[in-house]
Structures are given as structure tokens and as C-alpha cells.
Design a protein around this motif. Structure first.
Motif, short mmCIF file in Angstrom:
data_model
loop_
_atom_site.label_atom_id
_atom_site.label_comp_id
_atom_site.label_asym_id
_atom_site.label_seq_id
_atom_site.Cartn_x
_atom_site.Cartn_y
_atom_site.Cartn_z
N GLU A 52 10.88 37.21 57.46
CA GLU A 52 11.85 37.39 58.56
C GLU A 52 11.27 36.95 59.89
OE1 GLU A 52 12.07 40.57 55.48
OE2 GLU A 52 10.63 40.28 57.08
N PHE A 53 9.99 37.27 60.09
CA PHE A 53 9.39 36.96 61.39
C PHE A 53 9.43 35.45 61.66
CE2 PHE A 53 5.65 36.20 64.12
CZ PHE A 53 6.06 36.93 65.22
N LEU A 54 9.03 34.67 60.63
CA LEU A 54 9.05 33.21 60.79
C LEU A 54 10.46 32.72 61.07
CD1 LEU A 54 6.65 31.58 58.20
CD2 LEU A 54 6.50 31.65 60.67
N ALA A 55 11.45 33.34 60.38
CA ALA A 55 12.84 32.92 60.59
C ALA A 55 13.24 33.14 62.04
CB ALA A 55 13.75 33.71 59.66
N MET A 56 12.90 34.30 62.58
CA MET A 56 13.27 34.58 63.97
C MET A 56 12.56 33.64 64.93
SD MET A 56 15.47 36.71 63.66
CE MET A 56 15.92 36.71 61.95
N ILE A 57 11.24 33.41 64.65
CA ILE A 57 10.47 32.51 65.52
C ILE A 57 11.09 31.11 65.50
CG2 ILE A 57 8.27 31.30 65.67
CD1 ILE A 57 8.10 33.97 66.85
N LEU A 58 11.51 30.70 64.30
CA LEU A 58 12.10 29.37 64.17
C LEU A 58 13.33 29.26 65.06
CD1 LEU A 58 11.52 26.86 62.35
CD2 LEU A 58 13.48 27.57 61.04
N VAL A 61 12.09 29.68 68.95
CA VAL A 61 11.29 28.59 69.51
C VAL A 61 11.99 27.25 69.33
CG1 VAL A 61 9.12 27.36 69.37
CG2 VAL A 61 9.15 29.83 69.22
N TYR A 62 12.41 26.97 68.09
CA TYR A 62 12.94 25.62 67.85
C TYR A 62 14.35 25.46 68.37
CZ TYR A 62 8.90 24.02 65.42
OH TYR A 62 7.63 23.62 65.16
N VAL A 63 15.21 26.41 68.05
CA VAL A 63 16.59 26.29 68.53
C VAL A 63 16.64 26.61 70.01
CG1 VAL A 63 18.92 27.10 68.26
CG2 VAL A 63 17.46 26.87 66.27
N GLY A 64 16.03 27.73 70.39
CA GLY A 64 16.15 28.18 71.76
C GLY A 64 15.46 27.29 72.75
N ALA A 65 14.27 26.78 72.40
CA ALA A 65 13.52 26.01 73.39
C ALA A 65 13.52 24.52 73.08
CB ALA A 65 12.10 26.54 73.46
N VAL A 66 13.03 24.17 71.90
CA VAL A 66 12.78 22.75 71.63
C VAL A 66 14.08 21.96 71.57
CG1 VAL A 66 11.79 21.15 69.99
CG2 VAL A 66 10.64 23.30 70.44
N ALA A 67 15.06 22.47 70.80
CA ALA A 67 16.29 21.72 70.63
C ALA A 67 17.07 21.62 71.94
CB ALA A 67 17.14 22.36 69.55
N VAL A 68 17.04 22.71 72.71
CA VAL A 68 17.74 22.66 73.99
C VAL A 68 17.07 21.65 74.92
CG1 VAL A 68 18.30 24.01 76.02
CG2 VAL A 68 18.64 24.97 73.78
N LEU A 69 15.74 21.59 74.84
CA LEU A 69 15.01 20.60 75.63
C LEU A 69 15.41 19.19 75.20
CD1 LEU A 69 12.77 21.02 77.77
CD2 LEU A 69 11.19 20.20 76.05
N PHE A 70 15.50 18.99 73.88
CA PHE A 70 15.97 17.69 73.37
C PHE A 70 17.31 17.34 73.98
CE2 PHE A 70 13.73 17.36 68.99
CZ PHE A 70 12.57 17.03 69.65
N LEU A 71 18.21 18.33 73.97
CA LEU A 71 19.56 18.11 74.47
C LEU A 71 19.51 17.68 75.93
CD1 LEU A 71 22.04 18.43 72.80
CD2 LEU A 71 22.42 20.67 73.79
N PHE A 72 18.67 18.37 76.70
CA PHE A 72 18.51 18.01 78.10
C PHE A 72 18.05 16.56 78.22
CE2 PHE A 72 18.20 22.46 79.70
CZ PHE A 72 19.09 22.29 80.73
N VAL A 73 17.00 16.23 77.45
CA VAL A 73 16.42 14.89 77.56
C VAL A 73 17.46 13.85 77.20
CG1 VAL A 73 14.69 13.35 76.60
CG2 VAL A 73 14.09 15.68 77.15
N VAL A 74 18.19 14.10 76.10
CA VAL A 74 19.18 13.14 75.65
C VAL A 74 20.25 12.95 76.71
CG1 VAL A 74 21.07 12.87 74.02
CG2 VAL A 74 18.82 13.50 73.20
N MET A 75 20.65 14.05 77.37
CA MET A 75 21.71 13.93 78.36
C MET A 75 21.20 13.37 79.68
SD MET A 75 23.82 17.36 77.69
CE MET A 75 25.09 17.44 76.46
#
Lengths: 203, 483
Positions: A52-58, A61-75
């Protein structure tokens, strides 16, 4: 058991399909959104595995930070993705060949692994029974592998030094913040009281 | 892990602790000092002291029997101590070569010695790695620092290209290494070298061989063995010369020691499988090193090809798969590394009033205009090439003897032929230095460069009386590997 298997197959199918769409989508914003979907489905698979812990971290970290950052960069960046993708088809034969070779290699390895008498004995239980997720991860990271943990920190330090050394340029004539000067400013220097006569303004 | 165990383990990594703590402290000194040039000089000197301290610590804590720490992740044995001591000493020499050059080229920044320290720290973790994770982290720590150092002259197009090329190919090789490691982990059930050795002895299946080949490929990139050598000439030519002097020495030695450990310890039971791979790498490297260098006009590129060739000869010794082979490789590597440091000292002395020059024809008449440099370069080149009676010859001899003892006579014959071919370009440079008309004189070299050049040059002859002692150590020393 049935439910678990069904959940696994649904989540895996969604993960694989959305991963494919990340590459195939024409619109880069959609590609990032599909990436987020892929992360979510993988997080679901982690939950099924009991991590569960890894799932939450994923998710965090990945959805909350990394992917949103990607979205920013792309836009933010004005990249013509249609132009970038123009050569896509011409690279397809070569890329397909490489993918085929990779798939063949993986198949060979998988086949060997199934046939080997000893290899399956090395399968390790991912979770010790008497610990929670976080405890188990902590015991591995900060106890068993503490040396590697610190080394990884040093590697990040090197990356930081490198980014600064290779890109930072001190330009002359740039006004910088000087905290001491800001705090040490007297009222007399900053504020001037002016008597303004009615109807005349400051001239 | 109890406190006493932790203290014991920390004692084993004393040199690494000194380097890591020192690097961070010096980084702070550099960041908070006002004058850039002074900070660079101060940090440079302090780093040399740090290396000397670390070398002393490494020798001081050297255990009689191999010791492991951190749950078997870190090993301290004769091989590790030896390699660490050499790496730290080379680090001092390389910093001595760098300081004045960097000041002249307006590159004197305190980050340079700090990055060198972190790279050396990575190298010293590599030679002590007893686990695939430790191997990878040490490799990445040193490689990342080296990528940055290659591009350190960021305003130069060639240096940036060198850094980028090295980085992209290095990332690719790390990918190969990781893929191999994951296969090994899958089939052996552990990343620890001892556990892998047990698994390999029990059942050397296709999966393990697959993983082993990928791990060797990743490491072959780091020692620039053909066919993973493409980056070497370009990076050698493009990167700043003192950085290349570092590239060509300590990282090669560490990666070679690591390769020897990986092949002899975890994969020791599979010697018949990896011997063929190492032999192919050896023959290709010797061939490319010998024939590639013949047409070069740039001395730095030539040193690049020369290093590829020399790695080939070392792999001949490694292919023997015996303790004698490993120690022969270490002896060869040590002699080679010190000769190369000296040779780069000479290259750094090639400065005319209009700036640095690095073509071979710029060396013409060196023996007449600057006899000291001429003699030193002649000795160093012949030693690198393995010409008797200079010490380099005995390194090559030890490697060949080890290979013959293991029954690899055809390989040694091929190696001897390539060795003869490669002598041609060393002799060509020496001819240019002694018999061509001088084309202008070099400016006097800084004291540090001068000292390194002279000491390394004299060592090619002065070490001769102790060769017997070195030999005895090579052949009989209770090798740390492959018992």
C-alpha cells in the motif's frame, strides 16, 4: 480470489493500453493524461500485491508531482509536436526490428527462467509477515542498505553541482536581493512625508 | 544493526568518509568565499591533502584477512586497498597537473577539485563493491562527475560535445549494465557477490550467462575496450587536457579492478563462459588500438587509441582467469597509469606563446629545445608501449606469462604481434622529437607539471631494480580474488 484476479486483469489491461496511448496520442496533453492513468492503474496493482505504501507514494510523487510538472512543461513550451512526430513512420521498420529483438530476448530469458530448476527457488516474499509496509521499507533503506542510501544522496549532490557549474552565469548589472540592506533600512530613507495642498497635487 | 556493528563498518569505510566529508566541507568553503581564484587555489591544495590523508587511512586500516561490512555490501581486501592507494596518489598527481592550466584557461573554479574528489570517492566505492547495487552506485557516482568534468570548459564547443557524447553513451552503457544486473538478480536470487557465486557454481544457466555478458559490456564501456570504445578518441580530444589525464588513469584502474573482481568472484565458477567474451574484447581492443593510432595527428587522440590498445593487453591477462593473471593486470595497470600521467604532463607542457598546441608535429625537435622533456617523453612512450628494458615491458611480460600459464598461447601470439605494430607509432613520435627540425620552443611549464613529468619519466628507469620485488608480489601474493 476471483475478484482479485479480475481486478488484476482489468488494471493491467488499462495500464498497458494507456501506456500505448502515451506514445500514440497526437495531442501531447492527452499523452500526459494517459500517463497519469497508467500510473493510477499500476498503483492499483501495487495495492493488490499488498504494497500500500508504494501505491500511495506512486500516486503522490508521480501523479501529484512528476506528471503535473510534465503537463506544465508540455503546455508552457511551444513545441510543434506534429513536426516532431513527422519522422515517426520512417523510423518504424528499424524501431520495430529493435523491439522485436528485445521481445525475443525477453522471451528467451522468460523461457529459461521457467525451465531452470533453481531459479524459481530464488523467488523472495516481497513482504515480511510481521511488519507493516513502512517498517519493512525502512529496515531495508536505512538499515540494510544504509551505505547505498547515502551514496545515492552523494550522486544527487553531484548532479546539483553539475547543473550549477555548467549553466550558472553571474551577469553583472543584475539587481539582487540583499536581505541585510532591506532589513537595515531606516524609515527616513524610505518614507517621505509631503504636505499636499488641497486641489493642487504634487508637482 | 547495532551501534558497535555500525562503528565497525564505519571503520572499514574510513577513507571514503574522509573523502565524502572533505568534499562537502570544501564545497562550502568554495561557495562562501568571496574571491573565486583564491577559493579555487585553496580548495585545490586542500583536496590534495585530503587525498594524501585518505591514502594514509586506506593503508592504515588495511586488514590482514578480507573483511566485509554493511551486511556483505562492502569488502576490504588486498585488491581494494592496493587499488585505493594507487587511485588516491594518481588523484594528487592529476590535481597537480590541473591547477595552473585551469588558471590560464580561465577555468579555475573550486568545483573542479570537488568534482574530482567525488569522482575518486565513486572509484574507491567501485573497487570495494561486493554487491551489484554497490557496483552500480560507485560507477554512477564516478561517471556523473566525469561527464561534468568533460564539459567543464562550457564555452568550448568541442568540450561540450565531448561531455554530451560521453554522457549519452555512458547512459546507454549503464542501461546495459542494469539490464544484465537484473537478469543476474533474477537467476541468482541475490545481488550479493558471494550469493551469486554460490548460484553460479550450482547451476550456470543461460540466464546467468546472458546477464554476465551484459554486465561485461557495461563495464567494457567504462574501460573503453573495443567494440565499446567509440567515445574514447572524441572525448580525449575534446575535453580539457588535465581532465583527460584523469580520465585515462584512475577510472580505468578502478573499472579494471572492478571487472577483475566481478569475473573472478561472483562469476568465478563460470570462467569457461566469460573467457571467450574477454578474449574477443582483448583481440578487438588490441587491433583497434594498434591500427587506429597509426594515422592520428593529434597527440590526445593518439593517447586515446593507445589506451584502447593497452586495455586489450590487460584483458589478455584477465582472460587467464587465475590469481597470477589478476595481479599481472594490476601491475600492468599501475605502471601504465603512472606513465600516462607523466605523458599528459608533457602534453600539458606543449604551450607556445600563442597558446596550447596538441599536434604531434608540434613536438618536433623537442629533444634539442628541451632535452629534459624529450628524455622524459621518450622513456614514458616506450614504457607505455612495453619496450624493454623500461618498466612497462615487465608489466606486459607478467600479463603474457600469466596467459601462457593458463594455456592461452594463440592469444599471446596475437597480442605480441599487435604490440609490435603499436610500437610503430610510439617510435614515430620519438623520431619526430629527436630527428625533426625544431619549430619553435615551448614556454616553461609550471612547477607542478614539471615535477610530475620528471618523476614519472625517471620512474620508467628507476623502478627497474625493484621489478623483481614487484614480480614476486604479482605471482605469489596471496591474491584476494578467486581462491
Amino acid at each position: 480470489m476471483m475478484l482479485q484476479a479480475a481486478a488484476f486483469y482489468i488494471l493491467s489491461a488499462v495500464a498497458v493500453l494507456s501506456a500505448f496511448m502515451v506514445v500514440a496520442a497526437k495531442n501531447p496533453v492527452r499523452a500526459v493524461l494517459f500517463l497519469i492513468l497508467a500510473f493510477f492503474s499500476v498503483a492499483g496493482i501495487f495495492v493488490i500485491l499488498g504494497a500500500e505504501f508504494l501505491a500511495m507514494i506512486l500516486v503522490i510523487v508521480y501523479v501529484g508531482a512528476v506528471a503535473v510538472l510534465f503537463l506544465f512543461v508540455v503546455m508552457m513550451l511551444d513545441i510543434d509536436f506534429a513536426e516532431l512526430k513527422q519522422g515517426f513512420l520512417s523510423y518504424l521498420p528499424l524501431g520495430g526490428l529493435v523491439a522485436l529483438a528485445l521481445a525475443a530476448m525477453l522471451a528467451l530469458v522468460g523461457f529459461t527462467w521457467t525451465m531452470s530448476d533453481t531459479a524459481s527457488g530464488h523467488l523472495q516474499a516481497p513482504m515480511p509477515a510481521d511488519m507493516t509496509n513502512v517498517e519493512a521499507l525502512g529496515a531495508v533503506l536505512y538499515d540494510q542498505y544504509v551505505l547505498y542510501f547515502q551514496l545515492a544522496g552523494l550522486i544527487l549532490l553531484v548532479a546539483m553541482i553539475g547543473a550549477i557549474t555548467l549553466t550558472l552565469r553571474h551577469r553583472p548589472g543584475v539587481r539582487r536581493q540583499d536581505v541585510g540592506k532591506q532589513v537595515g533600512r531606516k524609515r527616513a530613507e524610505a518614507v517621505e512625508l509631503v504636505d499636499v495642498k488641497r486641489g493642487e497635487g504634487i508637482g | 544493526m547495532t551501534a558497535s556493528m555500525l562503528l565497525n563498518d564505519l571503520g572499514l569505510i574510513a577513507p571514503e568518509l574522509i573523502l565524502a566529508g572533505g568534499a562537502m566541507a570544501l564545497l562550502m568553503v568554495g561557495v562562501f568565499s568571496k574571491v573565486d581564484l583564491q577559493a579555487a587555489r585553496l580548495v585545490n591544495t586542500a583536496t590534495m591533502a585530503l587525498f594524501a590523508l585518505a591514502a594514509a587511512a586506506a593503508i592504515w586500516i588495511a586488514p590482514d584477512a578480507p573483511q566485509t561490512g554493511f551486511g556483505g555490501a562492502f569488502v576490504l581486501d588486498a585488491l581494494a586497498v592496493y587499488a585505493k592507494a594507487v587511485i588516491y596518489v594518481v588523484g594528487i598527481a592529476v590535481l597537480m597537473l590541473a591547477s595552473k592550466f585551469l588558471e590560464r584557461e580561465r577555468l579555475a573554479k573550486f568545483e573542479y577539485p570537488v568534482l574530482v574528489t567525488l569522482a575518486v570517492l565513486g572509484l574507491s566505492v567501485m573497487v570495494s563493491a561486493n554487491d551489484l547495487i554497490g557496483l552500480y552506485l560507485g560507477l554512477e557516482l564516478s561517471s556523473l562527475s566525469l561527464y561534468i568534468l568533460a564539459a567543464f570548459n562550457r564555452d568550448s564547443l568541442r568540450a561540450s560535445e565531448a561531455g554530451l557524447k560521453y554522457f549519452v553513451l555512458g547512459a546507454l552503457s549503464s542501461g546495459l549494465l542494469l539490464y544484465g544486473s537484473s537478469l543476474v538478480y533474477g537467476f541468482a536470487g541475490s545481488t550479493n557477490f558471494d550469493a551469486i557465486a554460490t548460484a553460479a557454481a550450482a547451476d550456470a544457466n543461460v540466464g546467468l550467462i546472458f546477464g554476465l555478458v551484459f554486465v561485461i559490456s557495461g563495464l567494457a564501456f567504462k574501460i573503453s575496450a573495443a567494440p565499446f570504445h567509440m567515445w574514447t578518441p572524441d572525448v580525449y580530444e575534446g575535453a580539457p587536457t588535465p581532465v583527460v589525464a584523469f580520465f585515462a588513469t584512475a577510472p580505468k584502474l578502478a573499472a579494471m579492478a572492478l571487472l577483475a573482481r566481478v569475473l573472478m568472484e561472483p562469476f568465478g565458477p563460470m570462467v569457461d563462459e566469460w573467457r571467450q567474451v574477454v578474449m574477443v574484447l582483448a583481440v578487438l581492443s588490441m587491433g583497434i588500438g594498434a591500427f587506429g593510432a597509426l594515422m592520428q595527428t593529434n597527440i590526445k587522440r593518439l593517447m586515446g587509441y593507445s589506451s584502447i590498445g593497452n586495455i586489450g593487453y590487460m584483458l589478455v591477462g584477465l582472460a587467464a582467469g587465475t590469481q597470477a593473471g589478476v595481479w599481472a593486470v594490476l601491475l600492468y595497470m599501475t605502471l601504465y597509469v603512472f606513465a600516462v600521467v607523466g605523458a599528459f604532463g608533457v602534453i600539458l607542457s606543449m604551450r607556445r606563446s600563442e597558446g596550447m598546441v596538441e599536434r604531434i608535429e608540434d613536438l618536433s625537435g623537442l629533444a634539442k629545445t628541451r632535452p629534459g622533456l624529450g628524455y622524459a617523453m621518450t622513456g614514458l612512450l616506450f614504457s607505455i608501449g612495453g619496450m624493454p628494458p623500461l618498466v612497462g615491458f615487465f608489466g606486459k611480460l607478467a600479463v603474457f606469462v600469466a596467459a601462457v600459464q593458463a594455456g592461452l598461447v594463440p592469444l599471446v601470439i596475437i597480442a605480441a604481434l599487435f604490440s609490435a605494430v603499436s610500437m610503430a607509432y610510439y617510435i614515430k613520435i620519438v623520431r619526430v622529437m629527436w630527428f625533426d627540425e625544431p619549430k619553435g620552443e615551448f614556454l616553461p611549464a609550471p612547477a607542478g607539471v614539471m615535477a610530475v613529468t620528471r618523476i614519472a619519466g625517471i620512474a620508467t628507469l628507476a623502478l627497474l631494480p625493484v621489478v623483481g620485488f614487484l614480480f614476486a608480489r604479482v605471482i605469489q601474493a596471496g591474491g584476494a580474488l578467486g581462491g
